[in-house]
Motif scaffolding. Structure first.
Motif, short mmCIF file in Angstrom:
data_model
loop_
_atom_site.label_atom_id
_atom_site.label_comp_id
_atom_site.label_asym_id
_atom_site.label_seq_id
_atom_site.Cartn_x
_atom_site.Cartn_y
_atom_site.Cartn_z
N LEU A 28 58.27 -49.87 -12.57
CA LEU A 28 57.01 -50.27 -11.94
C LEU A 28 57.27 -51.08 -10.67
CD1 LEU A 28 54.97 -51.23 -15.13
CD2 LEU A 28 54.50 -49.32 -13.58
N ARG A 29 58.24 -51.99 -10.72
CA ARG A 29 58.55 -52.78 -9.53
C ARG A 29 59.13 -51.92 -8.41
NH1 ARG A 29 60.87 -56.28 -13.60
NH2 ARG A 29 59.43 -57.99 -14.07
N ARG A 30 59.87 -50.89 -8.79
CA ARG A 30 60.48 -50.02 -7.80
C ARG A 30 59.45 -49.11 -7.14
NH1 ARG A 30 63.11 -47.32 -11.06
NH2 ARG A 30 64.88 -48.71 -11.26
N ARG A 31 58.52 -48.58 -7.92
CA ARG A 31 57.62 -47.56 -7.42
C ARG A 31 56.27 -48.09 -6.90
NH1 ARG A 31 59.33 -42.50 -6.12
NH2 ARG A 31 57.07 -42.31 -5.81
N LEU A 32 55.77 -49.20 -7.44
CA LEU A 32 54.46 -49.70 -7.02
C LEU A 32 54.36 -49.98 -5.52
CD1 LEU A 32 53.17 -52.01 -9.91
CD2 LEU A 32 52.16 -49.87 -9.07
#
Length: 526
Positions: A28-32
């Motif tokens: 989530l942190r990578r893609r958001l």
């Protein structure tokens, strides 16, 4: 954000964090941060070409595998259910997944598993759909648990050795099924030879036109922007052209796209499955076959996603293995409740999706010339629109029904060969028929003895043949286990090859190798 919460810069998405949902949170942190750009980057003509191409490809996949599912389940799950599952599941995945370039759909291994489960239910005199529902509920739960326990880190043990075998298997399935379907008209008793011949012409024509138009970019004709447009829309133009050819022969009766006329279940049953229509012990016993289904879905999803995220594709926004698996688990639960086919990452479609969104350059390797991906337009617009169009296919029924199935099988043929193109297993197999003085100067040919290259290829082909034989046997239920067993086979190969040889044959290309190829490309353009 604490140091522990930061995503490692070189994180490949398959890191075991040791924390509950640690990998999921990293995804989530990578893609958001890229979520908005995923939509902005989709506003491009290349995305429109990709959408049209993959819409027809995914629709053909839903029709073909939906029909096959109907055959192996006695008509309890059929084409309409496959279209609904593909449309709804694909839309959800495009909106929520970590790697939206991965396309979902029905696959051969899942159809085989479903058929074997139906046969087991018939033998035990159990109602199929409630049993199928419970197996799917358990499997969906297992997939969710795997996603929050960093289970995708296990894919670190799956190298290109396994990826290439799996991708080749799926590509060969597409090619074989297309050839079988097109040639069936010549072998059936009482078949219409005129229809069979026209079907063959349409299928081969679709394949040749799509391939030629896709390669039009690298010809000297017209302006580059025009060539790019023709290349991007090549497969869609091929479908339109060959459908037009079919319309020139109105007296020849061809099989049309098997699209249902109404949105209703194949058997006329209610959409929601009555999960209480089985003995209580079945609700818990279903967890047994669910374990096998989970292995199949887990490997199918993750191997396909690994192929999409290969370094050679030059993707920049990062993967989302655990998030993808969570979404697939939720889709599996929903499909099980409504008696819809389970869908998972479709290898051939996903790889063709990436290639259709890619900018490429021509690279010279010794006596051979091949394309190398320079960049890919990563976005969520094309996967969303592909599945929105599939959902709306019922509304344009008269137009869809004009497309002969032979044209769609020609598209299958094109996609199968396009997937094999660039698969190093296929490239190395071609070396057996290539003049040694004309071997391409790839990184492994420069560093590995020729006999070791051929031995590596033979072992991979042995694994491919074993998977094919098991897939078509009564023991097809064990198919996912054999895929997993390719990992210890690869580890055992350390006895036959040195670490340097395995790194060259099975590892990712190094920066030096890539720079060498770019120098070769410069020589070519000079």
């Amino acid at each position: 954000m604490t140091q522990d919460d930061k995503v490692p810069i070189e994180d490949d998405g398959m890191t075991r964090t040791g924390r509950l949902a640690g990998g999921l949170r990293n995804d989530l942190r990578r893609r958001l941060p890229h979520y908005l750009s995923d939509w902005r980057d989709g506003l491009h003509p290349k995305v429109a070409g990709s959408t049209l191409f993959l819409f027809f490809a995914c629709l053909a996949n839903a029709i073909a595998f939906g029909g096959l599912t109907g055959l192996v389940t006695g008509g309890e799950i059929g084409t309409v259910e496959m279209i609904v599952a593909t449309a709804a599941g694909g839309i959800l995945f495009a909106l929520c997944a970590g790697q939206p370039l991965t396309l979902l759909g029905g696959t051969g291994p899942i159809v085989i598993f479903t058929g074997l489960l139906y046969t087991t239910c018939v033998e035990l005199s159990l109602p199929f759909l409630p049993v199928y529902g419970w197996v799917g509920l358990w499997s969906g739960l297992f997939l969710v648990l795997l996603s929050i326990t960093d289970a995708s880190f296990l894919m670190r043990y799956f190298t290109r050795f396994t990826d290439e075998i799996f991708a080749a298997l799926i590509a060969v399935i597409f090619i074989v099924e297309a050839v079988k379907s097109v040639t069936l008209g010549f072998t059936e008793d009482g078949s219409d030879i005129a229809a069979a011949l026209l079907s063959l012409i349409l299928a081969v024509g679709t394949y040749l036109v799509a391939r030629s138009l896709k390669g039009f970019l690298h010809t000297p004709f017209l302006h580059r922007r025009v060539r790019e447009m023709v290349s991007d829309f090549g497969p869609a133009l091929a479908i339109a052209a060959m459908t037009g050819v079919a319309l020139l022969f109105p007296d020849v009766e061809l099989e049309g796209a098997a699209i249902p006329e109404t949105v209703a279940t194949t058997s006329g049953r209610p959409w929601q499955v009555d999960l209480s229509d089985v003995p209580t012990w079945v609700m818990f016993a279903a967890s047994g076959p669910a374990l096998l289904a989970t292995i199949l879905l887990f490997l199918d999803q993750n191997i396909s996603t690994r192929l999409v995220n290969a370094k050679s594709h030059k993707l920049e926004k990062g993967p989302g293995f655990h998030l993808d698996l969570l979404v697939v688990g939720a889709i599996t639960v929903a499909c099980s409740i409504f008696g819809l086919p389970w869908i998972v990452a479709a290898t051939v479609h996903a790889l063709n999706h990436v290639k259709s969104l890619a900018d490429t350059e021509v690279v010279a390797e010794g006596g051979a010339i091949r394309e190398r991906i320079v960049s890919v337009r990563e976005n969520r617009v094309s996967p969303l629109m592909i599945h929105v169009l599939i959902a709306g296919s019922i509304l344009i029924l008269p137009l869809i029904k004009l497309i002969p199935m032979a044209v769609l099988f020609g598209l299958f043929l094109y996609m199968g060969f396009a997937t094999l193109n660039g698969n190093e297993l296929a490239d190395r197999a071609r070396l057996w028929f290539t003049d040694r003085s004309l071997y391409p100067e790839t990184h492994y040919i420069r560093t590995v003895p020729r006999r070791k290259i051929h031995l590596f290829t033979i072992i991979q082909l042995g694994g491919l043949i074993a998977l094919w034989v098991l897939k078509t046997s009564p023991l097809g239920l064990l198919f996912p286990i054999l895929i997993a067993l390719l990992v210890p086979l690869r580890l055992a190969m350390k006895r036959l090859f040195t670490e340097a040889e395995l790194e060259a044959l099975d590892g990712e290309e190094s920066a030096e190798d890539i720079e060498h190829d770019h120098m070769m490309a410069g020589d070519l353009h000079a």
